[in-house]
Structure formats: C-alpha cells, structure tokens
Write a protein that holds these residues in place. Sequence first.
Motif, mmCIF file in Angstrom:
data_model
loop_
_atom_site.group_PDB
_atom_site.id
_atom_site.type_symbol
_atom_site.label_atom_id
_atom_site.label_comp_id
_atom_site.label_asym_id
_atom_site.label_seq_id
_atom_site.Cartn_x
_atom_site.Cartn_y
_atom_site.Cartn_z
ATOM 1 N N GLU A 81 1.032 -1.266 0.092
ATOM 2 C CA GLU A 81 0.019 0.034 -0.210
ATOM 3 C C GLU A 81 0.858 1.245 0.026
ATOM 4 O O GLU A 81 0.577 2.293 -0.655
ATOM 5 N N ARG A 82 2.015 1.197 0.760
ATOM 6 C CA ARG A 82 2.871 2.373 0.850
ATOM 7 C C ARG A 82 3.546 2.497 -0.701
ATOM 8 O O ARG A 82 3.662 3.895 -0.822
ATOM 9 N N LEU A 83 3.532 1.797 -1.620
ATOM 10 C CA LEU A 83 3.855 1.915 -2.911
ATOM 11 C C LEU A 83 2.723 2.853 -3.641
ATOM 12 O O LEU A 83 3.427 3.453 -4.748
ATOM 13 N N GLU A 84 1.720 2.889 -3.240
ATOM 14 C CA GLU A 84 0.776 3.650 -3.832
ATOM 15 C C GLU A 84 0.923 5.286 -3.525
ATOM 16 O O GLU A 84 0.284 6.049 -4.337
ATOM 17 N N HIS A 85 1.657 5.532 -2.376
ATOM 18 C CA HIS A 85 1.620 6.833 -1.966
ATOM 19 C C HIS A 85 3.010 7.440 -1.837
ATOM 20 O O HIS A 85 3.243 8.578 -1.475
ATOM 21 N N ASP A 86 4.071 6.730 -2.046
ATOM 22 C CA ASP A 86 5.574 7.280 -1.745
ATOM 23 C C ASP A 86 6.202 7.243 -3.078
ATOM 24 O O ASP A 86 7.046 5.911 -3.439
ATOM 25 N N GLU A 87 6.374 8.082 -3.774
ATOM 26 C CA GLU A 87 7.208 8.016 -5.055
ATOM 27 C C GLU A 87 8.658 7.589 -4.848
ATOM 28 O O GLU A 87 9.404 6.995 -5.809
ATOM 29 N N GLU A 88 9.154 8.079 -3.721
ATOM 30 C CA GLU A 88 10.714 7.838 -3.473
ATOM 31 C C GLU A 88 10.844 6.358 -2.962
ATOM 32 O O GLU A 88 11.819 5.803 -3.597
ATOM 33 N N LEU A 89 9.955 5.850 -2.526
ATOM 34 C CA LEU A 89 9.899 4.326 -2.199
ATOM 35 C C LEU A 89 9.661 3.687 -3.621
ATOM 36 O O LEU A 89 10.542 2.492 -3.791
ATOM 37 N N VAL A 90 8.984 4.036 -4.448
ATOM 38 C CA VAL A 90 8.632 3.140 -5.418
ATOM 39 C C VAL A 90 9.925 3.487 -6.528
ATOM 40 O O VAL A 90 10.388 2.441 -7.140
ATOM 41 N N ARG A 91 10.746 4.595 -6.311
ATOM 42 C CA ARG A 91 12.077 4.692 -7.057
ATOM 43 C C ARG A 91 13.036 3.635 -6.541
ATOM 44 O O ARG A 91 13.725 3.053 -7.343
ATOM 45 N N GLY A 120 7.844 -10.086 -5.766
ATOM 46 C CA GLY A 120 6.970 -9.016 -6.132
ATOM 47 C C GLY A 120 7.431 -7.640 -6.634
ATOM 48 O O GLY A 120 6.707 -6.764 -7.150
ATOM 49 N N MET A 121 8.737 -7.654 -6.647
ATOM 50 C CA MET A 121 9.249 -6.313 -7.241
ATOM 51 C C MET A 121 8.704 -6.282 -8.712
ATOM 52 O O MET A 121 8.740 -7.346 -9.491
ATOM 53 N N PRO A 122 8.545 -5.000 -9.209
ATOM 54 C CA PRO A 122 9.038 -3.820 -8.631
ATOM 55 C C PRO A 122 7.573 -3.068 -8.094
ATOM 56 O O PRO A 122 7.428 -1.975 -7.759
ATOM 57 N N THR A 123 6.416 -3.931 -8.375
ATOM 58 C CA THR A 123 5.272 -3.185 -7.927
ATOM 59 C C THR A 123 4.154 -3.590 -6.753
ATOM 60 O O THR A 123 3.400 -2.997 -6.549
ATOM 61 N N ARG A 124 4.831 -4.691 -6.061
ATOM 62 C CA ARG A 124 4.197 -5.297 -5.013
ATOM 63 C C ARG A 124 5.134 -5.977 -4.164
ATOM 64 O O ARG A 124 6.256 -6.318 -4.546
ATOM 65 N N VAL A 125 4.642 -6.245 -2.829
ATOM 66 C CA VAL A 125 5.618 -6.891 -1.880
ATOM 67 C C VAL A 125 4.842 -8.421 -1.744
ATOM 68 O O VAL A 125 3.636 -8.539 -1.212
ATOM 69 N N LYS A 126 5.466 -9.462 -2.175
ATOM 70 C CA LYS A 126 4.751 -10.877 -2.387
ATOM 71 C C LYS A 126 5.373 -11.682 -1.563
ATOM 72 O O LYS A 126 4.798 -12.671 -1.112
ATOM 73 N N CYS A 127 6.809 -11.519 -1.287
ATOM 74 C CA CYS A 127 7.461 -12.630 -0.396
ATOM 75 C C CYS A 127 8.640 -11.909 0.304
ATOM 76 O O CYS A 127 9.811 -11.433 -0.508
ATOM 77 N N LEU A 128 8.578 -11.801 1.558
ATOM 78 C CA LEU A 128 9.641 -11.190 2.339
ATOM 79 C C LEU A 128 10.992 -12.043 2.467
ATOM 80 O O LEU A 128 11.937 -11.298 2.694
#
Length: 168
Positions: A81-91, A120-128
């Motif tokens: 969910e944080r990937l939807e709101h944090d452009e620096e984290l997305v980068r 899940g990279m780069p769009t989601r977190v699927k496996c820690l």
Amino acid sequence: MRMSEPTAADLAAVEEQLGRAPRGIVEIAYRCPAGHPGVVKTLPRLPNGTPFPTVYYLTCRGAVAACSTLEASGLMAEMTERLEHDEELVRRYRAAHEAYLADREELGHVDEIDGISAGGMPTRVKCLHVLVGHALAAGPGVNPFGDEALSLMGDYCPTPAEQVEEQA
C-alpha cells in the motif's frame, strides 16, 4: 557483498536447512552470525532445465521463521500500500528490482524469466523471504523492503553457545 564458493560442508548445511538437496547453488551470498549459510545464490536455470527467478534464496531457518512471522502479520499488504503513495519508495524499490535482474543476468540469460525479478518487485510485496535474502546478500541500502523487514526481525540467528564460550 560477502560471497564465497560453497564447500561440501556448506551444501550439506543447506540441505539440512531446506530438508532437501539444494539445486543450482553457485555461491554462499551471506553467512549468518553463527557462520552457517544464510543466503545462497542460485543459477537462473536449474540443472534440470527449470527456469528459477530467485537468485538470492534465504536458507537460515531462523531468518525464514522470522520472515514467515512478519508475513503472517500483514506487513506485506502494508508495504504494498505504501507503494501507492510514496514516489521515493517506488523509485528505490524499482532500483532494487533492476539490481536483482542485473545480478541474475550475470549468471546467464533465461528468456522465460527475462524482466521478472522476485518477491513481487517492482510493483508489490509478495515474498519477504526473497526481499530479505536480497538485502542480506547485497547489503544495506539496496532493497528498501528487505532492509525494513530485517530491522523488524530482531536476533533471528543467535550465536551458538560454543562460539560464545570460545570468544570468552
């Protein structure tokens, strides 16, 4: 990175950790504080011909258990969910994906998994487990979610009592 060629003892330790014979290991990518293999680096195509996108495979039982506990807590959904709101984290997460792909490409190109990293990279977190394995192998600052999970895992691999006695 602290990588080394696997010895026969390393491969035996990994087999014990996994409960099966290891496949396609080219290096020990990280050793736990106790000295045993913690992350193995694997070929992108296993000896039987199967494409294998997971370059950095977490093997340390304590780390695997700690990751499983974090996954069960719902952390992956929060991270995604944080990937939807944090452009620096997305980068930063996209850069981790690109670094992962580059590391795998150094081992050989496999068309079936071209452009697909893991976890899940780069769009989601699927496996820690994958993200932590990458963070341990690559070092701090490469995989933001792997680093974050590591900081939450605590002391997942305590030093064996024998080593403590030897250090005293």
